[in-house]
Design a protein around this motif. Sequence first.
Motif, PDB file in Angstrom:
ATOM      1  N   ASN A 173       0.818  -1.211   0.000  1.00 43.97           N
ATOM      2  CA  ASN A 173       0.000   0.000   0.000  1.00 43.97           C
ATOM      3  C   ASN A 173       0.854   1.264   0.000  1.00 43.97           C
ATOM      4  O   ASN A 173       0.469   2.280  -0.589  1.00 43.97           O
ATOM      5  N   LEU A 176       1.720   1.461  -3.641  1.00 43.79           N
ATOM      6  CA  LEU A 176       0.521   1.799  -4.409  1.00 43.79           C
ATOM      7  C   LEU A 176       0.170   3.273  -4.279  1.00 43.79           C
ATOM      8  O   LEU A 176      -0.053   3.972  -5.281  1.00 43.79           O
ATOM      9  N   ASN A 180       0.522   6.207  -7.202  1.00 38.94           N
ATOM     10  CA  ASN A 180      -0.651   6.995  -7.602  1.00 38.94           C
ATOM     11  C   ASN A 180      -0.374   8.489  -7.488  1.00 38.94           C
ATOM     12  O   ASN A 180      -0.777   9.269  -8.371  1.00 38.94           O
ATOM     13  N   LYS A 218       0.766  -8.040  -8.158  1.00 43.25           N
ATOM     14  CA  LYS A 218      -0.159  -6.980  -7.753  1.00 43.25           C
ATOM     15  C   LYS A 218       0.111  -5.693  -8.520  1.00 43.25           C
ATOM     16  O   LYS A 218      -0.820  -5.003  -8.942  1.00 43.25           O
ATOM     17  N   ASN A 222      -2.503  -3.865 -11.265  1.00 46.20           N
ATOM     18  CA  ASN A 222      -2.983  -2.502 -11.010  1.00 46.20           C
ATOM     19  C   ASN A 222      -2.433  -1.485 -12.003  1.00 46.20           C
ATOM     20  O   ASN A 222      -3.107  -0.497 -12.305  1.00 46.20           O
ATOM     21  N   PHE A 223      -1.212  -1.723 -12.513  1.00 42.27           N
ATOM     22  CA  PHE A 223      -0.577  -0.761 -13.421  1.00 42.27           C
ATOM     23  C   PHE A 223       0.016  -1.506 -14.618  1.00 42.27           C
ATOM     24  O   PHE A 223       1.238  -1.540 -14.801  1.00 42.27           O
TER      25      PHE A 223
END
Length: 349
Positions: A173, A176, A180, A218, A222-223
């Motif tokens: 996280n 992440l 972002n 992961k 996500n990307f």
Amino acid sequence: MNLRKLYIKTAGLLVAMIGLYGFTNNKSKNIPLEIGGSNYPMYDVSGYLNAPDPSGAWFDEGNLKLVIGDFHQDPDAVKNQLKTMYQNGQRKIALILWHTHFPQQNTDNTFGNIVRSNEYKLPDQQESNLENILNEINAIGYDEVFLRFAPQRSANPGNWNGWDKTQFAENWNFILNTVNKMEETLDASIRRAYDLGLELGGIDTGYTSQYIIKLWEKFKINFPALPAGFSIAYSARRLDKLIRILKTTDFLPSEYWINIYGSSTDSLGPTAAIRHVKQELNQNGEGHKQIAILETYYNDQKQYQEIIDAVSKHGLKLRFIMQWPFNRNAKISHFSVNYPANYQNYLQP
């Protein structure tokens, strides 16, 4: 456009034209395809360099001033250094985030070179710092930004005695949310890339292999379009190990990032390292992929020539060279200059 921006943009155009002329007129087809730049972890390490015992002064207050961690303490210093590096021909910049979970009694946001990850994101001050730094990078005109994550202490899976589900969630996280923020801030015209584990590539101690697999899956879910990977501190078979680990997922990186120091007479130097890198790529069906030197000695003409000779000999596709602010034969570990201002010895001849 004000005069400062006009000067910077004009200087950038001239350097790009010179680089293109050097590329098209150089007999070697294996010189770097692009101009690189510097890893930029600190903007002031004078307290560390000048300490009577630098090894014992690493965590002393104020000895290491982090670019992301401490930008707010002297924003003009960071801005001026970014401009100087660009004006000296650098076109890429790598920012470093060493991170871990701080003990409950330590309420600071930074400690030595490490940033707190307890809230599963950058602390508010450091997140604001990152945004301001990226805005300056946008304004100056760099063409690529690397963000390199380096888990430390309890966040490093090599130190785990068992799979640490809670710490993995914190690490993921933290990554992440930081990615972002960077994606929200950078101009679309600037390439970005993410080193998800600084020098974790090919490491198999503790739970590192499992960590790399889970984190890689992961991130790519996500990307899927973002360039990412795990950098490798060169050692024989380490690239082979990384590729074999990543092949257990559905994703392989578009290029591989290698840190090379040493010398031509050293088994860890460019001559041996690049030969083995090519062999390990070929053995895994990845010989067509390009590589980048993500770390090497600071502004070192000898290192540049050894890299170019080895790359040319073995037919590797080298995209760029990034330097670390550490001179060959420096007597102090980790850093030997306050910040990596110069780069002329890695510019194409």
